[in-house]
Design a protein around this motif. Structure first.
Motif, PDB file in Angstrom:
ATOM      1  N   LEU A   1    -104.633 -31.892 119.340  1.00 17.92           N
ATOM      2  CA  LEU A   1    -104.223 -30.988 118.152  1.00 17.92           C
ATOM      3  C   LEU A   1    -103.619 -31.886 117.258  1.00 17.92           C
ATOM      4  O   LEU A   1    -102.608 -33.241 117.841  1.00 17.92           O
ATOM      5  N   MET A   2    -102.496 -31.459 116.038  1.00 13.51           N
ATOM      6  CA  MET A   2    -102.565 -31.776 115.084  1.00 13.51           C
ATOM      7  C   MET A   2    -101.324 -31.266 114.107  1.00 13.51           C
ATOM      8  O   MET A   2    -101.577 -30.013 114.160  1.00 13.51           O
TER       9      MET A   2
ATOM     10  N   ILE B   1     -94.003 -40.180 119.139  1.00 14.11           N
ATOM     11  CA  ILE B   1     -94.700 -41.741 120.336  1.00 14.11           C
ATOM     12  C   ILE B   1     -94.058 -41.043 120.753  1.00 14.11           C
ATOM     13  O   ILE B   1     -94.653 -41.235 122.202  1.00 14.11           O
ATOM     14  N   MET B   2     -92.774 -41.394 121.296  1.00 11.89           N
ATOM     15  CA  MET B   2     -91.685 -41.255 122.042  1.00 11.89           C
ATOM     16  C   MET B   2     -92.725 -39.398 123.001  1.00 11.89           C
ATOM     17  O   MET B   2     -91.697 -39.366 124.555  1.00 11.89           O
ATOM     18  N   LEU B   3     -92.886 -38.757 122.294  1.00 12.02           N
ATOM     19  CA  LEU B   3     -93.393 -37.606 122.847  1.00 12.02           C
ATOM     20  C   LEU B   3     -94.708 -37.065 122.506  1.00 12.02           C
ATOM     21  O   LEU B   3     -94.959 -35.488 122.756  1.00 12.02           O
ATOM     22  N   GLY B   4     -95.507 -37.986 122.954  1.00  9.26           N
ATOM     23  CA  GLY B   4     -96.444 -38.543 123.463  1.00  9.26           C
ATOM     24  C   GLY B   4     -97.740 -38.333 122.813  1.00  9.26           C
ATOM     25  O   GLY B   4     -98.940 -38.272 122.470  1.00  9.26           O
TER      26      GLY B   4
ATOM     27  N   SER C   1    -101.675 -35.867 117.458  1.00  7.52           N
ATOM     28  CA  SER C   1    -101.955 -36.867 115.700  1.00  7.52           C
ATOM     29  C   SER C   1    -100.748 -36.277 115.218  1.00  7.52           C
ATOM     30  O   SER C   1    -100.581 -34.622 115.055  1.00  7.52           O
ATOM     31  N   MET C   2     -99.563 -36.532 116.120  1.00  6.78           N
ATOM     32  CA  MET C   2     -98.430 -36.035 114.833  1.00  6.78           C
ATOM     33  C   MET C   2     -97.390 -37.288 114.483  1.00  6.78           C
ATOM     34  O   MET C   2     -97.809 -38.338 115.672  1.00  6.78           O
TER      35      MET C   2
ATOM     36  N   PHE D   1     -92.599 -31.521 118.307  1.00  6.73           N
ATOM     37  CA  PHE D   1     -94.042 -32.741 118.854  1.00  6.73           C
ATOM     38  C   PHE D   1     -93.564 -31.690 119.934  1.00  6.73           C
ATOM     39  O   PHE D   1     -95.088 -31.972 120.229  1.00  6.73           O
ATOM     40  N   ALA D   2     -92.814 -31.436 120.598  1.00  7.34           N
ATOM     41  CA  ALA D   2     -92.593 -31.013 121.887  1.00  7.34           C
ATOM     42  C   ALA D   2     -93.532 -30.316 121.976  1.00  7.34           C
ATOM     43  O   ALA D   2     -94.296 -30.086 123.140  1.00  7.34           O
ATOM     44  N   LEU D   3     -93.479 -28.614 121.206  1.00  7.77           N
ATOM     45  CA  LEU D   3     -94.318 -28.018 121.577  1.00  7.77           C
ATOM     46  C   LEU D   3     -95.947 -28.347 121.784  1.00  7.77           C
ATOM     47  O   LEU D   3     -96.434 -27.888 122.308  1.00  7.77           O
ATOM     48  N   LEU D   4     -96.165 -28.926 120.426  1.00  4.00           N
ATOM     49  CA  LEU D   4     -97.319 -29.276 120.579  1.00  4.00           C
ATOM     50  C   LEU D   4     -97.954 -30.009 122.137  1.00  4.00           C
ATOM     51  O   LEU D   4     -98.889 -29.832 121.806  1.00  4.00           O
ATOM     52  N   ALA D   5     -97.194 -30.879 122.333  1.00  2.36           N
ATOM     53  CA  ALA D   5     -97.909 -31.680 123.138  1.00  2.36           C
ATOM     54  C   ALA D   5     -97.757 -30.574 124.655  1.00  2.36           C
ATOM     55  O   ALA D   5     -98.770 -30.498 125.137  1.00  2.36           O
TER      56      ALA D   5
END
Length: 248
Positions: A170-171, A211-214, A200-201, A184-188
């Motif tokens: 997902l991006m 990066i810290m969130l994946g 991709s974020m 970012f956390a929601l996308l992960a």
């Protein structure tokens, strides 16, 4: 460009690339990864080939463009000059440009609707080429941006799999205002629920948080190239220019 100006541009590119690499490494270590686990995409939209070459000389091999027509104008020559380059489409894609995108790009980050999926599947079948894709999610529910609505993502993933389109993950482009971390956390979380491993974020102002969130892919423009030149309008391309204007 003179020899001195070329050398100065190459030194600046190498320094910027090294600085971002160090920051990527620090952020990645917090999640038990290394900088090598993250793909750095140098977003070269509106940049001339002469601005791209110093980064290639410095070792960068993965680049991103927002518009098919702009990429067609500069990347074939760069491909002839350098080996091992990879080009990602990170901007909104019109369905009538699907065949051109499949021909030119190695990865597409902006699959966001069934009509585009149908066009891409047809183009991939015709070219006998499967281009890996990210599904772009409108993570902030912003009407001015491209991206699949959050509620529609599972159905689009199912359609992509049925059409034999290889999905990487997902991006997203989070809202410009406010803290990007919750988005970012929601996308992960969405990616985990759908069994997708790549994200991709993250752009110039928030890639360490991403990066810290994946994040597995970050899209960096300004931090590598400096302030971006004004885009030159291309016939039929206005939609992409408006809807992903924050890219990089």
């Amino acid at each position: 460009m003179t020899t001195d100006s070329i050398e100065a541009a190459e030194r600046l590119a190498a320094n910027r690339l090294a600085g971002i690499g160090d920051a990527m490494g620090r952020a990645a270590r917090l999640t038990g990864r290394t900088a090598e686990d993250i793909t750095l995409i140098a977003v070269s939209k509106t940049q001339a080939a002469d601005a791209i070459r110093p980064l290639i000389t410095a070792g960068q091999r993965v680049f991103g463009e927002n518009r098919v027509q702009e990429a067609e104008g500069k990347w074939p020559a760069l491909y002839e000059e350098h080996e091992g380059l990879q080009l990602h489409l990170v901007g909104q894609l019109q369905s009538n440009k699907a065949a051109d995108a499949v021909a030119l790009f190695d990865v597409i980050h902006s699959l966001d609707r069934p009509s585009l999926l149908t066009a891409l599947a047809k183009a991939m079948d015709a070219a006998d080429k499967r281009v890996p894709c990210f599904i772009q999610v409108n993570i902030g529910a912003e009407p001015q941006k491209g991206g699949c609505p959050i509620a529609d993502v599972p159905a689009l993933i199912r359609l992509a799999r049925e059409a034999n389109i290889p999905l990487l993950g997902l991006m997203c482009v989070p809202p410009a205002e406010g803290e990007p971390a919750p988005f970012f956390a929601l996308l992960a979380k969405m990616a985990r629920e759908e069994g997708l491993e790549q994200l991709s974020m993250g752009m110039s102002g928030d890639y360490e948080t991403a990066i810290m969130l994946g994040a597995t892919h970050i899209r960096i423009g300004t931090a590598l190239f400096g302030e971006r030149p004004a885009a030159r309008p291309t016939p039929g391309s206005g939609r992409g220019m408006i809807r992903n204007s924050r890219e990089g």
